[in-house]
Design a protein around this motif. Structure first.
Motif, PDB file in Angstrom:
ATOM      1  N   VAL A  51     -29.310  34.141  17.754  1.00 33.93           N
ATOM      2  CA  VAL A  51     -30.231  33.393  17.495  1.00 33.93           C
ATOM      3  C   VAL A  51     -30.773  33.401  16.646  1.00 33.93           C
ATOM      4  CG1 VAL A  51     -28.808  31.270  18.340  1.00 33.93           C
ATOM      5  CG2 VAL A  51     -30.645  32.248  19.479  1.00 33.93           C
ATOM      6  N   ARG A 154     -23.809  29.041  14.989  1.00 36.81           N
ATOM      7  CA  ARG A 154     -24.875  28.746  16.499  1.00 36.81           C
ATOM      8  C   ARG A 154     -26.188  28.195  16.027  1.00 36.81           C
ATOM      9  NH1 ARG A 154     -25.529  32.164  21.636  1.00 36.81           N
ATOM     10  NH2 ARG A 154     -27.034  30.541  22.051  1.00 36.81           N
ATOM     11  N   VAL A 155     -27.051  29.150  14.597  1.00 34.40           N
ATOM     12  CA  VAL A 155     -28.301  29.176  14.047  1.00 34.40           C
ATOM     13  C   VAL A 155     -28.422  27.470  13.186  1.00 34.40           C
ATOM     14  CG1 VAL A 155     -29.949  29.933  12.658  1.00 34.40           C
ATOM     15  CG2 VAL A 155     -28.923  31.380  14.374  1.00 34.40           C
TER      16      VAL A 155
END
Length: 204
Positions: A51, A154-155
């Motif tokens: 991340v 996801r980030v």
């Protein structure tokens, strides 16, 4: 690959930052348990590198946490947990640990150690300890290496960004990656994330 010593502008020389990046981690569960148990031998910021999109992304969180330490404004237990919290776009400390901290499923890991006058640590001692306790391959803490680890989907979800860059998913780069257009997109995404981190608390 050696541990990196980082000097941040406007941070006193008495507060030294050390960073190490690992991939193919095989004992994340063990490391996670040491953190949960409060084992003082594991006083590090253990960050899931999937991340983190760049060095600047990580360094911005480190800078904020160290400044909060110097200003007696820590919101969490210590400067290392504050680094993890500083990555967050909101004020939920527990959520920040779930999103950015190590978990049993972590396969790429960024380790940060802040040496302070009250808790000094030599680089060679940190490197020796990490070599013994982290079962993984130490790699260069660089934008290129981080990019290959990043789970961009996801980030973007974490930072609530509907921004389309040249990077698609974990380490998937399109054919024009490295072009001026894609490099610019990547930099703009980085700036949006840094802005979200900086505004934490202002709108929450």
């Amino acid at each position: 690959m050696a541990l990196e010593c980082i000097n941040l502008e406007h941070v006193p020389a008495s507060h030294t930052i050390h960073a190490a990046l690992f991939q193919n981690i095989k004992n994340a569960s063990f490391l996670h348990q040491q953190l949960l148990a409060g084992n003082t031998e594991f006083e590090y910021a253990l960050i899931d590198a999937s991340v983190i999109i760049s060095r600047l992304h990580a360094l911005a969180a480190i800078y904020r946490a160290v400044n909060d330490l110097l200003g007696n404004k820590l919101r969490s237990r210590n400067v290392h947990s504050e680094i993890v919290f500083s990555l967050s776009p909101n004020n939920n400390i527990a959520e920040s640990f779930r999103r950015f901290g190590i978990s049993p499923e972590t396969t790429s890991l960024l380790v940060i150690k802040v040496s302070t006058p009250s808790s000094p640590a030599a680089g060679e001692d940190i490197q020796s300890h990490l070599s013994k306790v982290v079962d993984g391959e130490q790699v260069d803490f660089s934008d290129g290496v981080l990019r290959a680890m990043t789970d961009m989907v996801r980030v973007k979800k974490i930072y609530k960004l509907n921004y389309s860059s040249g990077v698609n998913g974990r380490g998937k780069e399109n054919a024009v990656y490295g072009s001026d257009r894609t490099s610019q997109d990547s930099k703009e995404l980085e700036m949006l994330i840094l802005g979200s981190m900086a505004l934490r608390g202002a709108t929450n």
